[in-house]
Structure formats: C-alpha cells, structure tokens
Design an enzyme around this catalytic site. Structure first.
Site, PDB file in Angstrom:
ATOM      1  N   ASP A   1       0.859  -1.186   0.000  1.00  0.00           N
ATOM      2  CA  ASP A   1       0.000   0.000   0.000  1.00  0.00           C
ATOM      3  C   ASP A   1       0.896   1.236   0.000  1.00  0.00           C
ATOM      4  O   ASP A   1       1.387   1.663   1.048  1.00  0.00           O
ATOM      5  CB  ASP A   1      -0.910  -0.024   1.226  1.00  0.00           C
ATOM      6  CG  ASP A   1      -2.021   1.007   1.138  1.00  0.00           C
ATOM      7  OD1 ASP A   1      -2.094   1.729   0.132  1.00  0.00           O
ATOM      8  OD2 ASP A   1      -2.832   1.076   2.081  1.00  0.00           O
ATOM      9  N   ALA A   2       1.121   1.781  -1.191  1.00  0.00           N
ATOM     10  CA  ALA A   2       2.033   2.914  -1.346  1.00  0.00           C
ATOM     11  C   ALA A   2       1.349   4.126  -1.961  1.00  0.00           C
ATOM     12  O   ALA A   2       1.805   5.254  -1.789  1.00  0.00           O
ATOM     13  CB  ALA A   2       3.231   2.510  -2.209  1.00  0.00           C
ATOM     14  N   LYS A   3       0.272   3.907  -2.717  1.00  0.00           N
ATOM     15  CA  LYS A   3      -0.508   4.981  -3.361  1.00  0.00           C
ATOM     16  C   LYS A   3       0.392   5.925  -4.156  1.00  0.00           C
ATOM     17  O   LYS A   3       0.236   7.138  -4.101  1.00  0.00           O
ATOM     18  CB  LYS A   3      -1.344   5.732  -2.324  1.00  0.00           C
ATOM     19  CG  LYS A   3      -2.343   4.844  -1.588  1.00  0.00           C
ATOM     20  CD  LYS A   3      -3.226   5.630  -0.632  1.00  0.00           C
ATOM     21  CE  LYS A   3      -4.232   4.730   0.049  1.00  0.00           C
ATOM     22  NZ  LYS A   3      -3.630   3.840   1.052  1.00  0.00           N
ATOM     23  N   ARG A   4       1.306   5.344  -4.910  1.00  0.00           N
ATOM     24  CA  ARG A   4       2.217   6.143  -5.726  1.00  0.00           C
ATOM     25  C   ARG A   4       1.484   6.764  -6.908  1.00  0.00           C
ATOM     26  O   ARG A   4       0.487   6.224  -7.397  1.00  0.00           O
ATOM     27  CB  ARG A   4       3.366   5.287  -6.249  1.00  0.00           C
ATOM     28  CG  ARG A   4       4.180   4.567  -5.189  1.00  0.00           C
ATOM     29  CD  ARG A   4       4.876   5.514  -4.244  1.00  0.00           C
ATOM     30  NE  ARG A   4       5.926   4.843  -3.474  1.00  0.00           N
ATOM     31  CZ  ARG A   4       6.456   5.330  -2.370  1.00  0.00           C
ATOM     32  NH1 ARG A   4       6.012   6.482  -1.869  1.00  0.00           N
ATOM     33  NH2 ARG A   4       7.416   4.679  -1.731  1.00  0.00           N
TER      34      ARG A   4
END
Length: 274
Positions: A93-96
């Site tokens: 879960d990084a939401k890059r």
C-alpha cells in the site's frame, strides 16, 4: 502465476475475502514491544503467522515503516511472508502517482526491492504514470477510485463535463480500469467499504476487475453490505481490515487476539456471499 491467479487461489485455499492490513504503530504495541520501532518486524511477523490461513492477502502500508526508518524491516517482513505464507499474495500500500520515469523507479521499489505481488496507485496523473507498473509481468496494480476517507468526494464525486454522460470522476476511473488501461488484466480498483452504493456502481462499470475494499473494522464499514455490493463469482474482492485485527489486544496475547478477530471477520464476510 499472475496476481489475479494468486488471489483466486488464496480465496479458495483459505476460504477468505479478508485482507489483513499491516499498519505498525509502535505506540500501540503491547507492553513488551511498546514504543520500540526496532520491533516492527517482530510485531508484524507475529500477526502474519497468526492469520496466514485466514487471509486472501496481506497489505503492508509503506508509510508506517518509512516513518520509523524501518524499510529494512519491511524487506525482512516481505521475505518472511514469501517464505511462511507463499500462498497469500502481498499488496504494497504505497498509493504512488508520478511521471513515467519516476514511476519506473517506484515500480522497481515495489516489485523488485520489496517483492510485492501488487501495489496501490493514484491514477490522477494519467495512464503514463500507471503504465510502468504494468511492464512487470504477473504483477497487479490497484487504482484509487472511490476511497473511504470523508474527503474522497472532493474530487472523486465531481462530474466530468467533457466526458460522455458526464460521469463522476470515480466512475470514469472504473471504466478506464475495466477497459483501455487494463492492457494485460493487471488492474484492480480501490473502493471504500464506507460507501456500499458506490461499490455496487463500480462493480457495474468494472464487472471483472478485483476490488480492494478498505474501511471494514475500525473505519466502520459494513461487511455484509460490502460483500453483497461487490462480490461476484468471477471477480474477487479483497476486504481489508488493519487496526481492528492488529490491535485487537494490548496484551501479550496480541497475536492470538488478532487471529480471533481475523477469524470473526473472515467468517462474517464468507457468510455474506450471495
């Protein structure tokens, strides 16, 4: 085996729609570990071992590691999950979301450094910010679509005047993920459990892509409504619970308590399937 294949296999093997989120906060650790950021791996590994037969996926949130300079512990944890729970896919879960050349580096970070099976992304900068992740064969990417936070509607709930039918932004993202952006069947969507009507709408627009659904547990999402809105026999849903599982107990029995909460949530989700 592709990410979608791994999801389906984990759903069958563990009889589960539950994703266990790993959001380590040392201030919430049990007394023996409390406040000690050097024990992040120890805490998370205990949660993983206690729930590996109950989960469709694990979802470590990278910020909770990076904020404590614990990226090395995240690498160790990812290796632990590959070794001890190889049947359970991992979603970083990084939401890059960045331009293509930078996205290439973020993709390497997610898939090569950490060895994740999938990653969360923001689609706000367009397809060229997503495409570098799709070059990694067999990997998955979940695009933020209709998120569970109160401010999500500030942008996601706005209509697009120049698109046929003037859809909401989140509806447009769902159509792109189902259609022209999903070149190799690698895309999924993030839709919050706090908005079951929107889950149902997204599922109608994107009938075959996997949905990552946070918000069950501490955020108050309705597990039954979530499953009924999003689950289809040929389209997986991955329903995440983090804090309710990880911090089910502040005592030395935290792993056992996490397992009990994960089992309760898994069974509730399974029972809600049509």
């Amino acid at each position: 085996m592709t990410f979608l294949d791994k999801l389906r296999a984990a759903e069958r093997q563990n009889g589960s729609l539950l994703c266990v989120g790993l959001d380590p906060e040392p201030t919430k650790f049990p007394a023996a570990l409390k406040g000690d950021a050097s024990r992040i791996y120890d805490f998370c590994a205990r949660i993983v071992d206690a729930t590996a037969d109950l989960a469709i996926a694990f979802k470590p949130q990278i910020a909770y590691f990076a904020a404590h300079r614990a990226e090395d512990q995240l690498e160790q944890l990812m290796e632990h999950m590959r070794r001890n729970a190889p049947h359970v896919p991992t979603i970083l879960d990084a939401k890059r979301g960045d331009i293509g050349s930078t996205a290439e580096q973020y993709a390497r970070e997610a898939f090569e450094r950490y060895g994740a099976d999938a990653v969360t992304l923001s689609p706000f900068m367009g397809f060229d910010s997503v495409e570098p992740y799709l070059r990694h064969q067999g990997k998955g990417a979940f695009l933020l679509c209709r998120t569970s936070n109160p401010g999500g509607a500030d942008l996601q709930g706005q209509r697009l005047a120049d698109v046929d039918g003037q859809p909401f932004l989140y509806e447009h993202v769902a159509r792109l993920a189902q259609g022209p952006w999903n070149l190799n069947g690698q895309l999924g969507l993030v839709v919050g459990a706090t908005y079951p009507a929107e889950i149902e709408r997204v599922r109608a627009l994107a009938p075959t892509v996997p949905l990552l659904i946070p918000g069950v547990g501490a955020q108050g999402g309705d597990a039954v409504a979530t499953v009924r809105a999003g689950w289809r026999p040929d389209a997986p849903i991955v329903v995440n619970s983090s804090r309710a599982i990880c911090y089910a107990s502040a005592g030395d029995d935290f792993a056992e308590a996490a397992r009990r909460e994960a089992l309760r949530t898994r069974d509730a989700l399974q029972a809600a399937r049509p």
